[in-house]
Design a protein around this motif. Structure first.
Motif, short mmCIF file in Angstrom:
data_model
loop_
_atom_site.label_atom_id
_atom_site.label_comp_id
_atom_site.label_asym_id
_atom_site.label_seq_id
_atom_site.Cartn_x
_atom_site.Cartn_y
_atom_site.Cartn_z
N TRP A 238 1.02 -1.30 -0.13
CA TRP A 238 -0.22 0.21 -0.03
C TRP A 238 0.90 1.72 -0.09
CZ3 TRP A 238 -5.07 1.38 -0.89
CH2 TRP A 238 -5.27 2.34 -0.67
N PRO A 243 -3.39 4.77 -3.61
CA PRO A 243 -3.20 6.70 -3.48
C PRO A 243 -3.01 6.92 -2.19
CG PRO A 243 -5.10 4.64 -4.44
CD PRO A 243 -4.50 4.79 -3.74
N GLU A 244 -2.41 8.39 -2.43
CA GLU A 244 -1.96 8.86 -1.05
C GLU A 244 -3.59 9.35 0.00
OE1 GLU A 244 0.40 12.07 -1.28
OE2 GLU A 244 2.40 11.07 -2.66
N THR A 245 -4.53 9.43 -0.52
CA THR A 245 -5.36 9.51 0.12
C THR A 245 -7.06 8.77 0.28
OG1 THR A 245 -6.41 10.78 -2.33
CG2 THR A 245 -5.57 11.97 -0.31
N GLY A 246 -6.02 7.54 -0.11
CA GLY A 246 -6.99 6.69 0.37
C GLY A 246 -7.04 5.63 1.20
N GLU A 273 -3.07 -0.50 -7.38
CA GLU A 273 -3.04 0.08 -8.74
C GLU A 273 -4.39 -0.18 -9.13
OE1 GLU A 273 0.28 -0.87 -10.27
OE2 GLU A 273 1.46 -0.04 -8.31
N GLY A 276 -6.90 2.20 -7.29
CA GLY A 276 -6.92 3.80 -7.42
C GLY A 276 -7.63 3.85 -8.52
N SER A 277 -6.31 3.15 -9.92
CA SER A 277 -7.48 3.94 -11.10
C SER A 277 -8.55 4.13 -11.69
CB SER A 277 -6.43 3.42 -12.03
OG SER A 277 -7.02 1.54 -11.89
N PRO A 281 -8.66 8.64 -6.33
CA PRO A 281 -7.73 8.70 -4.78
C PRO A 281 -8.36 8.32 -3.63
CG PRO A 281 -8.98 10.64 -6.00
CD PRO A 281 -8.43 9.82 -6.59
N GLU A 282 -9.25 9.05 -3.58
CA GLU A 282 -10.20 8.90 -2.35
C GLU A 282 -10.57 7.23 -2.38
OE1 GLU A 282 -10.96 10.89 -0.29
OE2 GLU A 282 -9.34 12.61 -1.90
#
Length: 365
Positions: A238, A243-246, A273, A276-277, A281-282
């Motif tokens: 992770w 994602p940084e904001t996930g 990935e 996230g895609s 990003p959340e």
């Protein structure tokens, strides 16, 4: 509890013949048509065995009964040593090379299990005395090991070919990217849509080359299993691919699994990935346990049921910027571990990927 008809018939035959439990064991052994089943007494002498044992070793039952197991199982791993190890461990499994009565060699998988004193019939040499013994199961795995070696050679050739092709492609690709960098640098601050489009296309091609090479290597590499902490490797994956904001959440995942740690981490990275895609990003991703493995679920839009059979095929992607190799690599890593991967719907309607372990993967909670 009522006996099934086969067990009942075996017991009646035993009573009629006066063989008691001996006949029961013969009946059970004879059903194991794909394996040689040999019952030994406490001194490692043959008490009885099935027809497959006669076919595999070339010895008949009359000749074998009462003989030491080394006399009928000529292997490069001593049967006496296996019995000693079984006394300590309760069960031992090995692969070795064995020879039949004509001296013909074959690859064998041998499993030895320790039995209680009332589990095994006596060899004729000790009539009336019941003793601890062993169950020996031998399978001829010559064809399987030959196919495995052939597959490994094909995979090695595939990886070498993929490496050669990617090298031949990457050199002119790198040159083209360098030329575009020069062209864009000559006109700073100006818009060049055609150059930008060409540059993005070349970057996308470079990503596809990387992923194709990874896919080829995943199919060729051998698995080196260790006991891996699933939560620890998940957090590492992770940190790289989430994602940084996930948000990453756990729902009672297995504590440890038997896996190649670096490849398990890559499998998880690709799933993160993918989440996230498609979910943004959340995204919230949950990793939890199942009866025979673990799952990775997200709260994104999910995958339509009509498209779930194709998502693991290379080249298939629902993302305009995707390469279509991410989930194919997940499948390749799973296959290398003898795992199964499937996709369904999460509780929130997103995608849920389930990984089911094979028999060789241990999990604990």
């Amino acid at each position: 509890m009522r006996e099934d008809s086969t067990a009942s018939e075996s017991r009646r035959a035993a009573d009629e013949n006066g063989d008691g439990g001996d006949a029961d064991y013969r009946a059970l052994g004879e059903r194991a048509v794909d394996a040689a089943v040999v019952l030994l007494d406490d001194e490692g002498r043959v008490a009885t065995w099935n027809a497959s044992a006669r076919r595999l070793t070339g010895y008949d039952r009359t000749t074998a009964r009462g003989e030491a197991v080394d006399a009928v199982l000529d292997a490069d791993v001593g049967a006496t040593t296996l019995l000693e190890e079984t006394d300590a461990a309760g069960r031992v499994e090995v692969e070795c090379v064995a020879r039949d009565s004509d001296g013909e060699a074959y690859d064998a998988h041998v499993a030895v299990t320790s039995l209680r004193d009332d589990d095994v019939p006596d060899a004729p040499a000790t009539p009336g005395v019941r003793a601890d013994g062993y169950a020996l199961v031998v399978r001829d795995v010559t064809d399987y090991r030959s196919e495995r070696r052939s597959l490994e050679r094909r995979n090695e050739r595939l990886a070498a070919f993929a490496g050669s092709v990617t090298h031949d492609l990457r050199n002119p690709l790198s040159a083209a990217l360098a030329q575009l960098d020069v062209a864009r640098a000559q006109y700073p601050g100006e818009s060049h849509p055609h150059l930008d489009s060409a540059y993005q296309s070349l970057l996308r091609m470079n990503d596809r080359i990387d992923e194709a090479l990874t896919l080829a290597h995943e199919g060729a590499r051998s698995v080196e299993r260790t006991a891996v902490s699933l939560s620890t490797v998940t957090e590492r994956a992770w940190n790289v691919a989430g994602p940084e904001t996930g948000t990453l959440a756990f729902a009672d995942p297995p504590e440890t699994v038997s896996a190649d740690e670096s490849r398990l981490r890559r499998l998880l990275e690709n799933l993160f990935e993918n989440a996230g895609s498609h979910a943004g990003p959340e995204v919230t991703v949950e990793v939890g346990g199942t009866e025979d493995g673990f799952y990775v679920a997200d709260d994104g839009p999910g995958i339509p049921e009509s498209g779930r059979d194709s998502v693991f095929q290379y080249g298939v992607t629902g993302d305009d910027d995707g390469t279509g190799f991410g989930l194919a690599i997940v499948t390749a890593i799973a296959d290398a571990h003898d795992w199964r991967v499937s996709v369904g719907e999460s509780r929130s309607g997103g995608a849920r990927f389930e990984v089911a372990f094979g028999r060789s993967s241990r999990q604990s909670r």
